[in-house]
Design a protein around this motif. Structure first.
Motif, mmCIF file in Angstrom:
data_model
loop_
_atom_site.group_PDB
_atom_site.id
_atom_site.type_symbol
_atom_site.label_atom_id
_atom_site.label_comp_id
_atom_site.label_asym_id
_atom_site.label_seq_id
_atom_site.Cartn_x
_atom_site.Cartn_y
_atom_site.Cartn_z
ATOM 1 N N ALA A 84 3.358 -2.016 -9.958
ATOM 2 C CA ALA A 84 1.363 -2.121 -9.724
ATOM 3 C C ALA A 84 1.000 -0.767 -10.291
ATOM 4 C CB ALA A 84 0.893 -3.018 -8.760
ATOM 5 N N ALA A 85 1.537 -0.020 -8.515
ATOM 6 C CA ALA A 85 1.086 1.140 -9.468
ATOM 7 C C ALA A 85 1.349 2.246 -10.863
ATOM 8 C CB ALA A 85 1.367 2.367 -8.125
ATOM 9 N N GLU A 86 2.625 1.724 -10.784
ATOM 10 C CA GLU A 86 2.977 2.754 -12.149
ATOM 11 C C GLU A 86 2.777 1.859 -13.645
ATOM 12 O OE1 GLU A 86 7.528 1.470 -11.291
ATOM 13 O OE2 GLU A 86 7.282 3.102 -10.587
ATOM 14 N N GLY A 87 2.058 0.797 -13.882
ATOM 15 C CA GLY A 87 2.018 0.339 -14.922
ATOM 16 C C GLY A 87 0.146 0.120 -15.075
ATOM 17 N N GLY A 107 -17.739 4.308 -12.710
ATOM 18 C CA GLY A 107 -16.970 6.071 -12.950
ATOM 19 C C GLY A 107 -16.218 6.812 -11.688
ATOM 20 N N GLN A 108 -16.522 6.355 -10.546
ATOM 21 C CA GLN A 108 -15.902 6.131 -9.631
ATOM 22 C C GLN A 108 -14.266 6.433 -9.329
ATOM 23 O OE1 GLN A 108 -18.125 4.756 -5.966
ATOM 24 N NE2 GLN A 108 -19.594 3.515 -7.369
ATOM 25 N N VAL A 109 -13.804 5.427 -9.967
ATOM 26 C CA VAL A 109 -12.347 5.323 -9.976
ATOM 27 C C VAL A 109 -11.960 5.812 -11.124
ATOM 28 C CG1 VAL A 109 -11.910 4.772 -7.623
ATOM 29 C CG2 VAL A 109 -12.141 3.078 -9.461
ATOM 30 N N ASP A 110 -10.194 6.317 -11.981
ATOM 31 C CA ASP A 110 -10.312 5.644 -13.064
ATOM 32 C C ASP A 110 -9.382 4.250 -12.650
ATOM 33 O OD1 ASP A 110 -10.910 8.425 -12.982
ATOM 34 O OD2 ASP A 110 -9.200 9.957 -12.138
ATOM 35 N N GLY A 111 -9.158 3.755 -12.213
ATOM 36 C CA GLY A 111 -8.526 2.232 -12.192
ATOM 37 C C GLY A 111 -8.615 1.617 -10.973
ATOM 38 N N LEU A 112 -7.891 0.090 -10.786
ATOM 39 C CA LEU A 112 -8.310 -0.513 -9.956
ATOM 40 C C LEU A 112 -6.920 -1.316 -10.213
ATOM 41 C CD1 LEU A 112 -11.481 -2.332 -9.868
ATOM 42 C CD2 LEU A 112 -10.981 -0.780 -8.041
ATOM 43 N N ILE A 113 -6.678 -1.277 -8.659
ATOM 44 C CA ILE A 113 -5.083 -2.448 -8.045
ATOM 45 C C ILE A 113 -5.848 -3.458 -7.533
ATOM 46 C CG2 ILE A 113 -2.636 -2.747 -7.573
ATOM 47 C CD1 ILE A 113 -2.286 0.191 -8.198
ATOM 48 N N GLU A 144 8.015 -2.184 -2.999
ATOM 49 C CA GLU A 144 8.924 -2.211 -5.029
ATOM 50 C C GLU A 144 7.389 -2.678 -5.473
ATOM 51 O OE1 GLU A 144 10.109 -3.058 -2.146
ATOM 52 O OE2 GLU A 144 12.471 -2.176 -2.488
ATOM 53 N N ILE A 145 7.109 -4.092 -5.151
ATOM 54 C CA ILE A 145 5.874 -4.594 -5.909
ATOM 55 C C ILE A 145 4.586 -3.639 -5.486
ATOM 56 C CG2 ILE A 145 3.984 -6.391 -5.129
ATOM 57 C CD1 ILE A 145 6.245 -7.881 -3.858
ATOM 58 N N GLY A 146 4.403 -2.689 -4.949
ATOM 59 C CA GLY A 146 3.248 -2.089 -5.149
ATOM 60 C C GLY A 146 3.456 -0.757 -5.633
ATOM 61 N N ILE A 191 0.472 -1.211 -0.177
ATOM 62 C CA ILE A 191 -0.256 0.066 0.498
ATOM 63 C C ILE A 191 0.889 1.037 0.408
ATOM 64 C CG2 ILE A 191 -1.474 1.597 1.380
ATOM 65 C CD1 ILE A 191 -2.921 -1.555 2.269
ATOM 66 N N ARG A 192 1.778 1.400 0.822
ATOM 67 C CA ARG A 192 2.788 2.374 1.004
ATOM 68 C C ARG A 192 3.552 2.414 -0.968
ATOM 69 N NH1 ARG A 192 4.035 7.281 1.638
ATOM 70 N NH2 ARG A 192 5.833 8.116 1.294
#
Length: 311
Positions: free
Chosen positions: A299-302, A114-120, A294-296, A78-79
């Protein structure tokens, strides 16, 4: 009804379009900026996020769904997500699906509405083929952390669990161990089969014999590791134990010490994950580190590449 941009424009003696440009980050004259800042402060003006979303067709928010918000493993992930989102000027909303919904798939409605622009989607549980196929085929930005079922075409981030176990077995082999026991993870965890696969592959590659009596299953808890280790100790004959996660290893350590055995002089023990408590037990646990932050971040960058249409 709170103050509007019309009120800000009137007090700052400028146009509504100028207020709108300023609020959206565009440059205005220095004197106009100062007048707008004074008006905004005096009126205690706040932008209407819903109205802005309708105009921009963008929420500047991503949803982060975890299978259990209390799981200590997720804090680093999450961080990492928050770091990347903050750099992009996005907010994160966090959801725990086991306490709110029946499955991860139900959270796709956040995208559709349309509540969020993307999901992880973050989960160490094994995902169904149907869910993975829907995530892959969705036209919306979705990133996974954890099990991807080896399905091509998914944006997914995970460690190489098999390779991690191979490193552990090779490390123990280098210390002279030839009789190695293994405490496996639960079937519902996506990484369990890959870690067991890595253990078996490494044992075979090193010419070591896998003894079925030296393999015990756990639920990846301290208690599960404790109970699995007690079963293994009744069999005996091994000189080292690989626990498939750190919580299991910590439980196993207690069972070993209760039998009056010393770690590592009498029995070697290795875990997997490198959670913070692993260095506070005695002796401190030898373990393989998962780079959770780094995993988080990956994922966010992708996800943001997909939001921006880069992939």
């Amino acid at each position: 009804m709170g103050p509007t941009i019309h009120d800000v424009a009137r007090l700052a003696n400028t146009s509504k379009s100028t207020v709108s440009r300023y609020l959206n980050g565009q440059k205005v004259k220095r004197a106009t900026q100062e007048a707008l800042d004074r008006a905004i402060e005096e009126l205690n003006f706040h932008r209407n996020a819903n109205a802005r979303r309708l105009v921009m067709d963008k929420t500047n928010t991503i949803g982060v769904v975890v299978d259990n918000i209390s799981n200590v493993f997720y804090s680093g992930i999450i961080r990492g997500i928050e770091i990347v989102a903050g750099r992009r000027g996005f907010n994160c909303i966090f959801y725990s699906w086991t306490s709110n919904y029946g499955s991860e798939r139900e959270f796709l409605s956040l995208l559709y509405e349309g509540q969020v622009d993307g999901l992880i989607l973050v989960s160490f549980q094994k995902r169904t083929e149907e869910d993975l196929a829907e995530f892959r085929d969705s036209a919306y930005p979705i990133a996974l952390v954890g099990d991807h079922g080896e399905l091509e075409g998914l944006l997914s981030v995970d460690v190489d669990n098999a390779a991690g176990l191979e490193e552990i077995v090779s490390y123990l082999h280098g210390l002279g161990h030839r009789e190695i026991a293994y405490i496996a993870g639960p079937p519902h965890a996506g990484a369990s089969k890959y870690r067991l696969k890595g253990f078996r592959q490494s044992m075979e590659a090193l010419g070591l014999t896998e003894n079925p009596a030296w393999i015990a299953e756990s639920d990846w808890s301290n208690q599960g590791g404790y109970e699995a280790m007690r079963k293994l100790l009744k069999v005996g004959g091994f000189t080292a134990v690989v626990a498939s996660n750190d919580e299991t290893a910590i439980g196993a350590l207690r069972a070993i010490q209760e039998q009056g055995l010393s770690v590592p002089s009498r029995l070697s023990l290795v875990g997997f994950d490198d959670i913070s408590i692993s260095e506070w037990v005695f002796p401190s646990l030898t373990t393989v580190r998962q780079p959770f932050q780094e995993i988080g971040m990956l994922a966010a960058e992708g996800l943001f590449r997909r939001i921006e249409g880069g992939i």
